[in-house]
Design a protein around this motif. Structure first.
Motif, mmCIF file in Angstrom:
data_model
loop_
_atom_site.group_PDB
_atom_site.id
_atom_site.type_symbol
_atom_site.label_atom_id
_atom_site.label_comp_id
_atom_site.label_asym_id
_atom_site.label_seq_id
_atom_site.Cartn_x
_atom_site.Cartn_y
_atom_site.Cartn_z
ATOM 1 N N ILE A 73 72.699 -5.246 25.730
ATOM 2 C CA ILE A 73 72.312 -6.544 26.695
ATOM 3 C C ILE A 73 72.441 -7.865 25.471
ATOM 4 C CG2 ILE A 73 70.519 -7.741 27.877
ATOM 5 C CD1 ILE A 73 69.668 -5.389 29.259
ATOM 6 N N GLN A 74 71.747 -7.289 24.444
ATOM 7 C CA GLN A 74 71.739 -8.432 23.431
ATOM 8 C C GLN A 74 73.052 -8.894 22.739
ATOM 9 O OE1 GLN A 74 69.101 -10.189 22.258
ATOM 10 N NE2 GLN A 74 70.838 -11.400 21.660
ATOM 11 N N ASP A 109 74.986 -12.241 22.886
ATOM 12 C CA ASP A 109 75.680 -12.790 21.691
ATOM 13 C C ASP A 109 76.972 -13.237 21.879
ATOM 14 O OD1 ASP A 109 73.254 -12.390 20.481
ATOM 15 O OD2 ASP A 109 73.812 -10.480 19.326
ATOM 16 N N LEU A 110 77.892 -12.234 22.695
ATOM 17 C CA LEU A 110 79.308 -12.717 23.136
ATOM 18 C C LEU A 110 79.316 -13.808 23.963
ATOM 19 C CD1 LEU A 110 80.645 -9.077 23.989
ATOM 20 C CD2 LEU A 110 81.458 -10.529 21.998
ATOM 21 N N VAL A 111 78.122 -14.120 24.814
ATOM 22 C CA VAL A 111 78.509 -15.099 25.560
ATOM 23 C C VAL A 111 78.168 -16.576 25.091
ATOM 24 C CG1 VAL A 111 77.264 -16.111 27.786
ATOM 25 C CG2 VAL A 111 78.184 -13.908 28.118
ATOM 26 N N ASN A 112 77.169 -16.403 24.094
ATOM 27 C CA ASN A 112 76.624 -17.510 23.543
ATOM 28 C C ASN A 112 77.517 -17.799 22.095
ATOM 29 O OD1 ASN A 112 74.484 -17.868 25.170
ATOM 30 N ND2 ASN A 112 73.238 -16.501 24.065
ATOM 31 N N GLY A 113 78.643 -17.190 21.827
ATOM 32 C CA GLY A 113 79.507 -17.416 20.973
ATOM 33 C C GLY A 113 79.066 -16.846 19.507
ATOM 34 N N GLU A 114 77.873 -16.022 19.516
ATOM 35 C CA GLU A 114 77.246 -15.688 18.292
ATOM 36 C C GLU A 114 78.118 -14.685 17.675
ATOM 37 O OE1 GLU A 114 72.933 -15.320 19.167
ATOM 38 O OE2 GLU A 114 73.010 -17.121 20.037
ATOM 39 N N THR A 115 78.989 -13.919 18.244
ATOM 40 C CA THR A 115 79.696 -12.854 17.783
ATOM 41 C C THR A 115 81.022 -12.778 18.185
ATOM 42 O OG1 THR A 115 79.742 -10.552 16.852
ATOM 43 C CG2 THR A 115 78.905 -10.989 19.001
ATOM 44 N N THR A 116 82.173 -12.298 17.854
ATOM 45 C CA THR A 116 83.293 -11.947 18.363
ATOM 46 C C THR A 116 83.793 -10.503 18.282
ATOM 47 O OG1 THR A 116 84.350 -12.493 16.211
ATOM 48 C CG2 THR A 116 84.100 -14.220 17.919
ATOM 49 N N THR A 174 77.032 3.787 30.964
ATOM 50 C CA THR A 174 78.145 4.143 30.337
ATOM 51 C C THR A 174 78.976 2.813 29.688
ATOM 52 O OG1 THR A 174 79.697 4.108 32.262
ATOM 53 C CG2 THR A 174 78.674 6.220 31.608
ATOM 54 N N VAL A 175 78.579 1.748 30.196
ATOM 55 C CA VAL A 175 79.317 0.841 29.519
ATOM 56 C C VAL A 175 79.001 0.148 28.162
ATOM 57 C CG1 VAL A 175 79.153 -1.888 29.688
ATOM 58 C CG2 VAL A 175 78.999 -0.751 31.823
ATOM 59 N N ASP A 176 80.085 0.019 27.143
ATOM 60 C CA ASP A 176 79.890 -0.225 26.157
ATOM 61 C C ASP A 176 81.156 -1.294 25.575
ATOM 62 O OD1 ASP A 176 78.987 -0.169 23.330
ATOM 63 O OD2 ASP A 176 79.446 1.899 23.070
ATOM 64 N N PHE A 177 81.211 -1.748 24.330
ATOM 65 C CA PHE A 177 82.063 -2.819 24.121
ATOM 66 C C PHE A 177 82.925 -2.235 22.932
ATOM 67 C CE2 PHE A 177 78.106 -4.565 25.857
ATOM 68 C CZ PHE A 177 78.783 -5.481 26.600
ATOM 69 N N PHE A 178 84.077 -2.773 22.877
ATOM 70 C CA PHE A 178 85.131 -2.170 21.931
ATOM 71 C C PHE A 178 86.240 -3.299 21.385
ATOM 72 C CE2 PHE A 178 87.337 -2.285 25.961
ATOM 73 C CZ PHE A 178 88.845 -2.538 25.556
ATOM 74 N N LEU A 206 83.574 -11.415 28.524
ATOM 75 C CA LEU A 206 82.518 -11.834 29.305
ATOM 76 C C LEU A 206 82.374 -13.254 29.466
ATOM 77 C CD1 LEU A 206 79.457 -9.578 28.154
ATOM 78 C CD2 LEU A 206 81.026 -9.298 30.158
ATOM 79 N N VAL A 207 82.254 -13.816 30.495
ATOM 80 C CA VAL A 207 82.136 -15.543 30.768
ATOM 81 C C VAL A 207 80.803 -15.811 30.706
ATOM 82 C CG1 VAL A 207 82.593 -17.148 32.522
ATOM 83 C CG2 VAL A 207 84.342 -15.080 32.203
ATOM 84 N N ARG A 208 79.793 -15.517 31.273
ATOM 85 C CA ARG A 208 78.515 -15.835 31.431
ATOM 86 C C ARG A 208 77.264 -14.749 31.761
ATOM 87 N NH1 ARG A 208 77.086 -18.113 36.908
ATOM 88 N NH2 ARG A 208 78.611 -17.376 38.277
ATOM 89 N N GLU A 209 76.270 -14.883 31.536
ATOM 90 C CA GLU A 209 75.207 -14.178 32.205
ATOM 91 C C GLU A 209 75.007 -14.876 33.480
ATOM 92 O OE1 GLU A 209 70.778 -12.042 31.107
ATOM 93 O OE2 GLU A 209 71.781 -13.260 29.788
#
Length: 143
Positions: A54-55, A59-66, A94-98, A136-139
């Protein structure tokens, strides 16, 4: 060549982990919902229950990480109230990021819908879906 093998090994590890990860202990987990899009500009809602994921999504949505901007996980072939437009959804556990993944799990949002009856065979083996152009576009608020 060595770099390619490293990428393949990393992708295989991520896909394998989806199948062997032990379920999280039962607890009152926070859920968060995020809108995802892809190259087709269709929208798809995902539900996350893992606080670290979730964090990362926030962070992705808020532009704090790419880092690890794309979504991967196993799909379930049924509709859910928070994503009513589609006949499938990600299993939240099972959701994750890559960053990079194998082509075998890549497909657009509408393509998965159109060929959902074939998913789990040669198309999206193990029901693992990793749209390469996902982001991701937004929460969004909980339903």
């Amino acid at each position: 060549m060595n770099r390619t093998l490293t990428k393949i090994a990393t992708a295989l590890t991520a896909i394998t982990a989806l199948g062997v990860a032990a379920p999280a202990p039962a607890q009152a987990a926070e859920s968060a919902y995020f809108e995802m899009t892809d190259i087709t500009r269709e929208h798809f809602i995902i539900r996350l229950t893992d606080p670290a994921k979730i964090q990362h999504a926030r962070d992705l949505v808020n532009g704090e990480t790419t880092d690890r901007p794309h979504v991967i996980g196993r799909i379930l072939k049924r509709q859910v109230p928070y994503n009513p437009r589609w006949s499938y959804h990600y299993n939240p556990e099972t959701v994750d990021f890559f960053d990079q993944a194998f082509e075998v799990c890549d497909a657009t949002i509408p393509y998965v819908e159109d060929y959902l009856d074939e998913a789990g065979g040669a198309f999206l083996p193990g029901l693992v879906w990793c749209p390469w152009t996902s982001r991701l576009v937004r929460e969004v608020p909980a339903p």
